[in-house]
Design an enzyme around this catalytic site. Structure first.
Site, PDB file in Angstrom:
ATOM      1  N   ASP A   1      51.070 133.836 -32.588  1.00 10.24           N
ATOM      2  CA  ASP A   1      50.041 134.664 -33.228  1.00 10.24           C
ATOM      3  C   ASP A   1      50.426 135.007 -34.654  1.00 10.24           C
ATOM      4  O   ASP A   1      49.629 135.607 -35.386  1.00 10.24           O
ATOM      5  CB  ASP A   1      49.849 135.964 -32.443  1.00 10.24           C
ATOM      6  CG  ASP A   1      48.746 135.820 -31.416  1.00 10.24           C
ATOM      7  OD1 ASP A   1      48.101 134.763 -31.375  1.00 10.24           O
ATOM      8  OD2 ASP A   1      48.534 136.773 -30.643  1.00 10.24           O
TER       9      ASP A   1
ATOM     10  N   ASP B   1      43.362 131.118 -23.450  1.00  7.60           N
ATOM     11  CA  ASP B   1      44.293 132.175 -23.826  1.00  7.60           C
ATOM     12  C   ASP B   1      44.801 132.910 -22.584  1.00  7.60           C
ATOM     13  O   ASP B   1      44.240 132.784 -21.484  1.00  7.60           O
ATOM     14  CB  ASP B   1      43.557 133.151 -24.763  1.00  7.60           C
ATOM     15  CG  ASP B   1      44.481 133.863 -25.732  1.00  7.60           C
ATOM     16  OD1 ASP B   1      45.693 133.892 -25.496  1.00  7.60           O
ATOM     17  OD2 ASP B   1      43.969 134.419 -26.741  1.00  7.60           O
TER      18      ASP B   1
ATOM     19  N   LYS C   1      39.960 126.709 -26.200  1.00  4.93           N
ATOM     20  CA  LYS C   1      41.220 127.434 -26.372  1.00  4.93           C
ATOM     21  C   LYS C   1      41.368 128.347 -25.160  1.00  4.93           C
ATOM     22  O   LYS C   1      40.522 129.231 -24.942  1.00  4.93           O
ATOM     23  CB  LYS C   1      41.184 128.238 -27.668  1.00  4.93           C
ATOM     24  CG  LYS C   1      42.438 129.075 -27.914  1.00  4.93           C
ATOM     25  CD  LYS C   1      42.360 129.719 -29.289  1.00  4.93           C
ATOM     26  CE  LYS C   1      43.458 130.733 -29.533  1.00  4.93           C
ATOM     27  NZ  LYS C   1      43.250 131.456 -30.801  1.00  4.93           N
TER      28      LYS C   1
HETATM   29  C1  DGJ Z   1      45.495 135.976 -28.899  1.00  2.00           C
HETATM   30  C2  DGJ Z   1      45.446 134.656 -29.581  1.00  2.00           C
HETATM   31  O1  DGJ Z   1      46.713 134.155 -29.784  1.00  2.00           O
HETATM   32  C3  DGJ Z   1      44.647 134.793 -30.856  1.00  2.00           C
HETATM   33  O2  DGJ Z   1      44.683 133.615 -31.581  1.00  2.00           O
HETATM   34  C4  DGJ Z   1      43.253 135.172 -30.468  1.00  2.00           C
HETATM   35  O3  DGJ Z   1      42.686 134.126 -29.740  1.00  2.00           O
HETATM   36  C5  DGJ Z   1      43.262 136.460 -29.681  1.00  2.00           C
HETATM   37  N1  DGJ Z   1      44.159 136.390 -28.561  1.00  2.00           N
HETATM   38  C6  DGJ Z   1      41.893 136.785 -29.180  1.00  2.00           C
HETATM   39  O4  DGJ Z   1      41.870 137.847 -28.354  1.00  2.00           O
END
Ligand code: DGJ
Length: 755
Positions: free
Chosen positions: A552, A482, A480
């Site tokens: 989110d 980010d 993932k």
């Molecule tokens: C933002 C992401 O969208 C969440 O799912 C998670 O991974 C957090 N960051 C972690 O810091």
């Protein structure tokens, strides 16, 4: 499918079974836009589609003593208008020149038609697997005065009602030039009888649909945040006012780019609508020396006469088959469980294993360890940049944990945020100059972090080394990626003043390059893109990461609106969607686990909770949900989506249906936000079914166990024309279909099977 050049009137006609795109070379060599829409017959003589006349106060043509007031670039629909030479509207191209001028005049020189479609170096692009799938037209225009070439690329596919466009600028002057704006595509439409649809919102509220009539002047969506942003998605559509989800004309403009962009519709005084889409000119200036060129990102234009859903289905098919690449394009995505909302930064090996083993027990395929496993990342003030394991939390390292998870019979996934750094990190202490900011000035923080200067190859190389070391050492099947803040104070200490306008774009190019390297080295890894949810959920990212974390916001009812909007462009197989805990962590809303699953089914399904905290009933339900979605997800991921009821309108209902390509199976979802007593009767008119067939219709209240509706098989025509009854006893009618008192935040799943 073909691309024809008609010598007699110098017109190009690109067509397949569904669409035509026509261009003309005018008498003075400018390139004019004739038509984009439903397929026309191919013939000589299409050039009459170009209306032009001189306009009062519009600059008329004058050259070498030839004066032609009836010919004004300001009055001609153009393919790629440039600044300064007669056209006074917003253009597609601006080039800064040594003498301070920005005036340009590009004329047709030559063209090339060939099978297949070129890839764009360092940029995402739709592709062919065999040359016969598409044809490409490259038109070269030249500004002799400027000694600069403009190459316009158009590709048309056999099987999709889409045109992929981009442009390349080649500098041949020893004086050099600076590209100040270069759109990926421009389309001048002959009227303004459209409504513009945009996908807008903010953090945790991405991709809400807004539709407004065009008016004179500019209406636009954009990002200047360094990512494509959760505020506006890099996309717009123009719809005829009468167009609905299922019928009428829709034109889509989608940009394959993940950085700053501008997409706009500009209606002029003659009601001509000019749509341009491409890199945002603000903060952009790309110097070219003699012999250098600049390639724009690609835009994909879609035409549909089957309404907005028709346009979406075209994007879904094209993007899931010819933009997403690699192993995961053709394989079912694993059902994952992510620990973020279960533990946040409180990672320990014991907690991770407890969650993973319970998840395995319930049938989950992939366990993902999110933020908090590295450096001194005990909170969001520290650790970003230090991509080595925190041994206090994971004494046996990532490998130790990954091997234990793998031994449970599941895959293991890991979170990274490569483009960021905390002040409290070894990386920052070693390289304070690696942050985007002007030396000597301070830079703002978001979530206590700065943005790394990814325009620098050495920064990208460092991140590559760190990530590749972890991924090469442990059995990691999923990443993932980010990106939790917008870029600000964008300045790179590594470049001279005249190169500062390249920094935003270079940052994105190096993000793409890093993805590409990791992709090549670890082809089996499934990448999921994320940017604090959907701040970089765009078509460019799909080329590198087949799925993205849509938002989110994991609340099921909010997600209905977000996923509904995101599905306007992006295939459901790309929308990361998880069942999270109730009460929900963002909104405290309480929903049943069935409702939560019903939304998450229509994406890449997973969980974001601690399964050990759930009741025995919910655990049993999860087991069933996983069995259920594995049985039906092929319809959702490979079938055709029809959006049916819009969640943004006031009736508080939403619905959609996915139909298998042969129309033998379908899965529909109906959501009701609030239950009302003695409410109007309600039904949803389904779509995409075979009108001549009968369907067995079952309904699953508890997200899994289908119960056939009591009145036996129903005609596809009845379901599409009259509709599927959704009223219940509280609404004042009870057909014996639904249980009493289903309450608020209701989700029902319907299964349809052709008899
Ligand atoms: C933002 C992401 O969208 C969440 O799912 C998670 O991974 C957090 N960051 C972690 O810091």
């Amino acid at each position: 499918m073909a691309i024809q050049f008609h010598e007699s009137d110098r017109t190009f006609h690109l067509y397949n079974d569904s669409v035509s795109y026509c261009i003309a070379v005018t008498k003075y060599g400018h390139l004019a836009g004739l038509y984009f829409g439903k397929r026309l017959r191919d013939r000589d003589g299409l050039s009459h589609l170009l209306e032009y006349s001189g306009g009062n106060q519009s600059p008329g043509f004058y050259e070498d003593g030839v004066e032609d007031p009836s010919y004004s670039l300001n009055e001609i629909r153009q393919e790629y208008p440039s600044f300064g030479h007669g056209d006074l509207r917003q253009g597609a191209l601006v080039i800064g020149q040594k003498d301070g001028s920005r005036i340009m005049d590009f004329r047709y020189v030559t063209h090339r038609i060939y099978d297949g479609k070129p890839q764009l170096a360092g940029l995402p692009a739709v592709y062919t697997e065999e040359d016969g799938e598409a044809q490409t037209l490259e038109i070269t225009l030249r500004d002799e005065w400027l000694q600069t070439d403009l190459i316009l690329l158009y590709s048309i596919f056999n099987d999709y009602p889409a045109i992929a466009r981009s442009a390349r600028i080649e500098c041949h002057t020893p004086e050099g030039i600076t590209v100040l704006q270069a759109a990926s595509a421009c389309l001048d439409l002959p009227d303004s009888g459209y409504e513009m649809l945009e996908l807008a919102g903010g953090w945790a509220r991405e991709c809400h649909m807004y539709r407004n009539p065009l008016r004179p002047g500019i209406q636009s969506v954009y990002s200047r945040r360094g990512n494509s942003s959760s505020q506006f998605n890099p996309f717009l559509a123009l719809l005829r006012p009468e167009a609905t989800e299922t019928c009428g004309e829709a034109l889509g403009f989608s940009l394959l780019y993940s950085g700053n962009y501008l997409a706009q519709a500009d209606v002029d005084y003659r009601d001509v609508t000019r749509v341009t889409i491409g890199i945002h000119p603000d903060g952009f200036a790309w110097p070219l020396a003699e012999g250098q060129s600049f390639q724009t990102p690609e835009a994909v234009l879609v035409y549909s006469d089957e309404g907005l859903s028709g346009m979406s289905r075209a994007y879904h098919r094209l993007y899931s088959r010819r933009l997403v690449r690699g192993y995961w394009r053709d394989h079912e995505r694993p059902i994952l469980l992510n620990n973020w909302e279960a533990t946040y930064f409180g990672i320990t090996e014991e907690k991770m294993l407890n969650i993973a083993s319970k998840a395995r027990d319930l049938g989950v395929d992939l366990f993902v360890m999110d933020d908090g496993w590295f450096g001194t990342r005990n909170h969001d003030h520290a650790g970003l940049g230090d991509w080595y394991v925190n041994r206090d939390k994971l004494p046996q390292g990532v490998r130790g944990l990954a091997e234990k998870v793998t031994a449970l019979g599941m895959k293991f996934g890991l979170w990274f945020e490569p483009e960021m750094v905390n002040e409290d990190s070894d990386l920052y202490r070693a390289h304070p100059d690696w942050v985007l900011r002007t030396p000597g000035r301070s830079a703002s923080k978001t979530r206590h972090q700065w943005v790394l200067d990814f325009s620098r190859d050495d920064v990208m190389e460092n991140l590559y080394q760190q990530m590749s070391a972890i991924l090469g050492d442990a059995p990691v099947s999923y990443v993932k990626w980010d990106m939790n803040r917008s870029m600000s104070e964008v300045y790179s200490a590594a470049y001279p003043p005249e190169q500062q306008g390249t920094v935003y774009h270079r940052c994105i190019l190096n993000v793409y390059a890093l993805y590409e390297r990791l992709h090549a080295e670890f082809p089996h890894i499934l990448f999921e893109s994320c940017a604090g949810g959907g701040a970089r959920f765009d078509a460019g990212m799909l080329y590198y990461a087949p799925q993205g974390w849509t938002s989110d916001d994991t609340d099921a009812m909010e997600r209905v609106s977000i996923q509904y909007g995101a599905s306007v462009v992006y295939p459901l197989s790309s929308l990361g969607a998880h069942v999270s805990a109730s009460p929900n962590h963002q909104l405290s809303r309480v929903t049943s686990i069935a409702t939560r699953a019903a939304t998450a089914y229509f994406g890449t399904f997973g969980y974001e909770l601690d399964p050990n905290q759930l009741s025995a009933e919910d655990q049993a339900e999860i087991r069933e949900q996983i069995r259920f979605i594995k049985q039906y997800r092929h319809i959702i991921h490979q079938g055709d989506l029809y959006r049916l009821e819009n969640p943004y309108e006031n009736n508080g209902e939403a619905a959609w249906i996915c139909v298998s390509p042969d129309r033998s199976q379908a899965i529909a979802a109906y959501f009701r936000f609030r239950q009302h007593i003695t409410a109007p009767l309600s039904r949803i008119r389904l779509a995409g079914l075979d009108p001549d067939a009968d369907y067995k219709v079952s309904y699953c209240r508890n997200s899994t166990e289908p119960v056939e509706l009591p009145f036996g098989p129903v005609g596809g025509d009845e379901l599409m024309q009259y509709g599927l009854i959704t009223s219940d006893s509280r609404s004042g009618i009870h057909n014996g279909i639904y249980p009493d008192r289903e309450g608020d935040y209701l989700a029902r799943i319907y299964l349809l099977e052709k008899l």
